[in-house]
Design a protein around this motif. Structure first.
Motif, mmCIF file in Angstrom:
data_model
loop_
_atom_site.group_PDB
_atom_site.id
_atom_site.type_symbol
_atom_site.label_atom_id
_atom_site.label_comp_id
_atom_site.label_asym_id
_atom_site.label_seq_id
_atom_site.Cartn_x
_atom_site.Cartn_y
_atom_site.Cartn_z
ATOM 1 N N GLY A 1 0.767 -1.224 0.000
ATOM 2 C CA GLY A 1 0.000 0.000 0.000
ATOM 3 C C GLY A 1 0.798 1.273 0.000
ATOM 4 N N GLU A 2 2.130 1.228 -0.087
ATOM 5 C CA GLU A 2 2.904 2.443 -0.117
ATOM 6 C C GLU A 2 3.394 2.686 -1.525
ATOM 7 N N GLY A 3 3.311 3.915 -1.993
ATOM 8 C CA GLY A 3 3.785 4.265 -3.313
ATOM 9 C C GLY A 3 2.805 3.818 -4.364
ATOM 10 N N GLY A 4 3.299 3.644 -5.596
ATOM 11 C CA GLY A 4 2.441 3.174 -6.656
ATOM 12 C C GLY A 4 1.979 4.302 -7.543
ATOM 13 N N ASP A 5 0.959 3.997 -8.361
ATOM 14 C CA ASP A 5 0.513 4.914 -9.377
ATOM 15 C C ASP A 5 -0.707 5.725 -8.976
ATOM 16 N N GLY A 6 -1.196 5.584 -7.786
ATOM 17 C CA GLY A 6 -2.411 6.278 -7.414
ATOM 18 C C GLY A 6 -3.434 5.290 -6.912
ATOM 19 N N PRO A 7 -4.720 5.679 -6.917
ATOM 20 C CA PRO A 7 -5.753 4.821 -6.333
ATOM 21 C C PRO A 7 -5.839 3.474 -7.019
ATOM 22 N N VAL A 8 -5.771 2.421 -6.219
ATOM 23 C CA VAL A 8 -5.955 1.052 -6.703
ATOM 24 C C VAL A 8 -6.822 0.318 -5.697
ATOM 25 N N THR A 9 -7.822 -0.397 -6.179
ATOM 26 C CA THR A 9 -8.655 -1.164 -5.272
ATOM 27 C C THR A 9 -7.859 -2.308 -4.675
ATOM 28 N N THR A 10 -7.821 -2.395 -3.348
ATOM 29 C CA THR A 10 -7.123 -3.488 -2.690
ATOM 30 C C THR A 10 -7.947 -4.755 -2.791
ATOM 31 N N PRO A 11 -7.360 -5.876 -3.203
ATOM 32 C CA PRO A 11 -8.119 -7.123 -3.306
ATOM 33 C C PRO A 11 -8.721 -7.503 -1.964
ATOM 34 N N PRO A 12 -9.886 -8.145 -1.960
ATOM 35 C CA PRO A 12 -10.488 -8.577 -0.705
ATOM 36 C C PRO A 12 -9.624 -9.625 -0.032
ATOM 37 N N PRO A 13 -9.802 -9.852 1.289
ATOM 38 C CA PRO A 13 -8.939 -10.796 1.996
ATOM 39 C C PRO A 13 -9.055 -12.214 1.490
ATOM 40 N N SER A 14 -10.207 -12.592 0.947
ATOM 41 C CA SER A 14 -10.322 -13.929 0.371
ATOM 42 C C SER A 14 -10.863 -13.797 -1.037
ATOM 43 N N ILE A 15 -10.327 -14.593 -1.950
ATOM 44 C CA ILE A 15 -10.721 -14.530 -3.352
ATOM 45 C C ILE A 15 -11.128 -15.922 -3.792
ATOM 46 N N GLY B 1 0.450 6.566 -20.381
ATOM 47 C CA GLY B 1 1.713 7.231 -20.106
ATOM 48 C C GLY B 1 1.967 7.546 -18.651
ATOM 49 N N SER B 2 0.914 7.652 -17.849
ATOM 50 C CA SER B 2 1.090 8.019 -16.439
ATOM 51 C C SER B 2 1.292 6.820 -15.522
ATOM 52 N N CYS B 3 1.352 5.613 -16.072
ATOM 53 C CA CYS B 3 1.543 4.418 -15.248
ATOM 54 C C CYS B 3 3.005 4.349 -14.801
ATOM 55 N N LYS B 4 3.261 4.757 -13.569
ATOM 56 C CA LYS B 4 4.625 4.827 -13.062
ATOM 57 C C LYS B 4 5.244 3.437 -12.913
ATOM 58 N N THR B 5 4.445 2.498 -12.440
ATOM 59 C CA THR B 5 4.938 1.134 -12.291
ATOM 60 C C THR B 5 5.376 0.569 -13.636
ATOM 61 N N CYS B 6 4.558 0.805 -14.653
ATOM 62 C CA CYS B 6 4.880 0.321 -15.990
ATOM 63 C C CYS B 6 6.192 0.924 -16.480
ATOM 64 N N ALA B 7 6.314 2.241 -16.335
ATOM 65 C CA ALA B 7 7.504 2.932 -16.818
ATOM 66 C C ALA B 7 8.753 2.466 -16.082
#
Length: 211
Positions: free
Chosen positions: A22-36, A115-121
């Motif tokens: 949850g630190e850093g990254g490209d901005g808002p991302v939905t966190t996966p639920p605890p069980s999938i 272009g704004s995907c920091k992780t990708c770049a």
């Protein structure tokens, strides 16, 4: 930023240039639920593990392994504006990224991200730096486990993809030597937007199971 991105040393690992906890990254991302629910793999008819397991095992830091490019035909519908299309497009992107670490090729990745995907770049930068130094991953495989879809109010679509990355060798950037990485299961989540008639990756988050 870790030097070796797919280490299974801990569950909270930095992977693919993005903090998995949850630190850093490209901005808002939905966190996966605890069980999938992974009881059913949604692989669209693709051949698990076939997209990135070519070539031999005799890779060296001075030459890329002969790994065939991922086949778009293994990801049917990925250019359709549907939830399944977004799912397939993200699966294809992840395979392109891993293939990039094996070959130094980033063109396919770049065409499927905004272009704004920091992780990708950041991943493309590392792949190109590795390639310039003659450092590549050995051939490996991806085994699909399952896919989950998330509702998103801010983006066109959010998708989770669970897979097992097979045992392979990665270069240690400090020594230039190849080191063995064990097979590891990963859960990924991505924001996807439909742009100019294609799904584009906006952001990626990845977590690895503890080894």
């Amino acid at each position: 930023m870790p030097r070796r991105l797919l280490s299974a040393a801990a569950a909270c690992t930095l992977l693919l240039g993005l903090a998995a906890c949850g630190e850093g990254g490209d901005g808002p991302v939905t966190t996966p639920p605890p069980s999938i629910d992974i009881s059913g793999s949604s692989d669209g008819g693709g051949d698990d593990g076939a997209a990135s397991d070519g070539g031999g095992d005799d890779a060296s830091p001075s030459a890329a392994p002969e790994v065939p490019a991922p086949d778009p035909a293994d990801y049917p519908g990925m250019d359709e504006n549907t939830p399944e299309g977004a799912e397939q497009a993200f699966r294809y992107y992840m395979v392109l990224m891993i293939w990039g670490y094996q070959t130094g090729n980033v063109e396919g990745m770049e065409s499927r991200e905004i272009g704004s995907c920091k992780t990708c770049a950041e991943n493309r930068r590392i792949i190109l730096d590795n390639s310039e130094a003659g450092l590549y991953w050995s051939a490996t495989s991806i085994e699909d486990v399952g896919v989950v879809h998330y509702d998103s109010e801010e983006f066109d679509f959010e998708v989770g993809y669970i897979f097992v990355l097979g045992e392979h060798e990665e270069p240690n950037l400090e020594t230039g030597e190849l080191e063995l990485e064990p097979a590891t299961r990963y859960t990924t989540a991505a924001v996807m937007d439909w742009v100019d008639g294609a799904w584009k990756v906006v952001s990626v988050r990845v977590t690895a199971e503890a080894g």
